[in-house]
Write an enzyme that holds these catalytic residues in place. Sequence first.
Site, PDB file in Angstrom:
ATOM      1  N   TYR A  55      93.959  95.756 -37.370  1.00 37.72           N
ATOM      2  CA  TYR A  55      95.195  96.544 -36.701  1.00 37.72           C
ATOM      3  C   TYR A  55      95.977  95.367 -35.605  1.00 37.72           C
ATOM      4  O   TYR A  55      97.119  95.312 -35.592  1.00 37.72           O
ATOM      5  CB  TYR A  55      94.948  97.611 -35.920  1.00 37.72           C
ATOM      6  CG  TYR A  55      95.790  98.082 -35.064  1.00 37.72           C
ATOM      7  CD1 TYR A  55      96.840  99.029 -35.333  1.00 37.72           C
ATOM      8  CD2 TYR A  55      96.000  97.946 -33.446  1.00 37.72           C
ATOM      9  CE1 TYR A  55      97.783  99.466 -34.679  1.00 37.72           C
ATOM     10  CE2 TYR A  55      96.943  98.184 -32.724  1.00 37.72           C
ATOM     11  CZ  TYR A  55      97.992  98.968 -33.168  1.00 37.72           C
ATOM     12  OH  TYR A  55      98.946  99.674 -32.497  1.00 37.72           O
ATOM     13  N   VAL A  59     106.965  96.272 -29.357  1.00 34.13           N
ATOM     14  CA  VAL A  59     106.696  95.954 -28.036  1.00 34.13           C
ATOM     15  C   VAL A  59     107.092  94.226 -27.877  1.00 34.13           C
ATOM     16  O   VAL A  59     107.315  93.981 -26.755  1.00 34.13           O
ATOM     17  CB  VAL A  59     105.611  96.301 -27.240  1.00 34.13           C
ATOM     18  CG1 VAL A  59     105.533  97.638 -26.955  1.00 34.13           C
ATOM     19  CG2 VAL A  59     104.437  95.499 -27.932  1.00 34.13           C
ATOM     20  N   LYS A 100     104.315  98.055 -38.528  1.00 27.54           N
ATOM     21  CA  LYS A 100     103.329  99.552 -39.003  1.00 27.54           C
ATOM     22  C   LYS A 100     104.000 100.279 -40.189  1.00 27.54           C
ATOM     23  O   LYS A 100     103.586 100.560 -40.962  1.00 27.54           O
ATOM     24  CB  LYS A 100     103.541 100.579 -37.869  1.00 27.54           C
ATOM     25  CG  LYS A 100     102.381 100.079 -36.761  1.00 27.54           C
ATOM     26  CD  LYS A 100     102.692 101.018 -35.472  1.00 27.54           C
ATOM     27  CE  LYS A 100     101.733 100.652 -34.346  1.00 27.54           C
ATOM     28  NZ  LYS A 100     102.084 101.220 -33.191  1.00 27.54           N
ATOM     29  N   TYR A 106     109.010 106.280 -31.081  1.00 28.15           N
ATOM     30  CA  TYR A 106     108.137 107.212 -30.266  1.00 28.15           C
ATOM     31  C   TYR A 106     108.938 108.394 -29.491  1.00 28.15           C
ATOM     32  O   TYR A 106     109.671 109.078 -30.364  1.00 28.15           O
ATOM     33  CB  TYR A 106     107.475 106.257 -29.199  1.00 28.15           C
ATOM     34  CG  TYR A 106     106.921 105.059 -29.908  1.00 28.15           C
ATOM     35  CD1 TYR A 106     106.029 105.031 -30.973  1.00 28.15           C
ATOM     36  CD2 TYR A 106     107.305 103.788 -29.488  1.00 28.15           C
ATOM     37  CE1 TYR A 106     105.692 103.891 -31.780  1.00 28.15           C
ATOM     38  CE2 TYR A 106     107.025 102.757 -30.430  1.00 28.15           C
ATOM     39  CZ  TYR A 106     106.272 102.747 -31.330  1.00 28.15           C
ATOM     40  OH  TYR A 106     105.699 101.654 -32.056  1.00 28.15           O
ATOM     41  N   SER A 135     104.936  96.548 -33.368  1.00 22.43           N
ATOM     42  CA  SER A 135     104.812  97.646 -34.410  1.00 22.43           C
ATOM     43  C   SER A 135     105.726  97.924 -35.441  1.00 22.43           C
ATOM     44  O   SER A 135     105.741  98.856 -36.234  1.00 22.43           O
ATOM     45  CB  SER A 135     105.153  98.860 -33.398  1.00 22.43           C
ATOM     46  OG  SER A 135     103.947  99.215 -32.401  1.00 22.43           O
TER      47      SER A 135
HETATM   48  N1  GLN Z   1     100.052  96.197 -30.882  1.00 17.36           N
HETATM   49  C1  GLN Z   1     100.752  96.915 -29.751  1.00 17.36           C
HETATM   50  C2  GLN Z   1      99.886  98.074 -29.426  1.00 17.36           C
HETATM   51  O1  GLN Z   1      98.844  98.572 -30.088  1.00 17.36           O
HETATM   52  C3  GLN Z   1     102.107  97.771 -30.740  1.00 17.36           C
HETATM   53  C4  GLN Z   1     102.935  98.553 -29.858  1.00 17.36           C
HETATM   54  C5  GLN Z   1     104.263  98.605 -30.158  1.00 17.36           C
HETATM   55  O2  GLN Z   1     104.725  97.656 -30.602  1.00 17.36           O
HETATM   56  N2  GLN Z   1     104.822  99.714 -29.623  1.00 17.36           N
HETATM   57  O3  GLN Z   1      99.959  98.397 -28.197  1.00 17.36           O
END
Ligand code: GLN
Length: 304
Positions: free
Chosen positions: A188, A258, A66, A240, A63
């Site tokens: 994505y 993650v 993003k 988050y 993430s």
């Molecule tokens: N690719 C992961 C997902 O969509 C990214 C989540 C993350 O890094 N928090 O679940």
Amino acid sequence: MNYQKVINEIYQTIHNQENIGQVASYIPELSKVDPSNFGVCLRTIKNEEFGAGDWQTKFSIQSISKVLSLSLAYKILGDSIWKRVGVEPSGNPFNSLIQLETDNGIPRNPLINAGAMVICDILISHTENATNDFLQFVRKICSNNNINYSESIAQSEKATGYRNIALCNFIKSFGNIENDPATVLDFYFHMCSIEMSCQDLTKTFMFLMDNNFRTPENERVLNTSQAKRINAIMETCGFYDESGEFAFKVGLPGKSGVGGGILALHPNEYCIAIWSPKLNKKGNSSRGMKFLESFTTKTNSSIF
Ligand code: GLN
């Protein structure tokens, strides 16, 4: 400030403590990582570099990516992107579906999965080939052509990403996804699978830390106001439902993934990246959170 000394001290202290948490396993390919990996890199505005441990080993940034797709969409479209995605913290897990129903398919912010998918959709509509153009954008701002997607991680997530597939279709039902959901999800999953080291991350995020940052072609990535806004979103939404805690304990704009990476920055001072794959219950690197709390305390360098 002797950054190397502070980094070494905190690194050693945390290294000697029990490595708690769980490696993400809902993306099967991610669970193959060695949980003992632990790296740190700090880069100052003067481009001085300090590292410890596995700071030059590539890992799945997930993430953290993003922020980069959001930056590219903001660069291309400017403020019109905020018609499709909000800028409020969600207070919910990164993959939550709950608020979308009441918010009519407008995700709370671009750093939760739902919001990042809308940004992917925008990039697909406004670039020739989003998967390729995004990778070229990241390579350019990092000055490194050796940055790639991990096809095995992207495919592993695609094969098991039931929740993300549900999210994308749900947003489509409200009319806030223009393209075919399968196309959006494919981009994505690739976007999340980019691999970088802590060293690469600090180079890549210089554009949000240094107002004078230019690409090798002497191009600005975002203007000052746009960079301020991306940093504000990282501050309020980057972790988050642990974003408040991160502001409380660390006090820097940042973003986790993650894969166990965390990128944080102090505007006009430094960028710092930590990698340790074991995550806490909110999906953020346990050692990374600990490291940064100790770092901003010892260096007295939170933005607050
Ligand atoms: N690719 C992961 C997902 O969509 C990214 C989540 C993350 O890094 N928090 O679940």
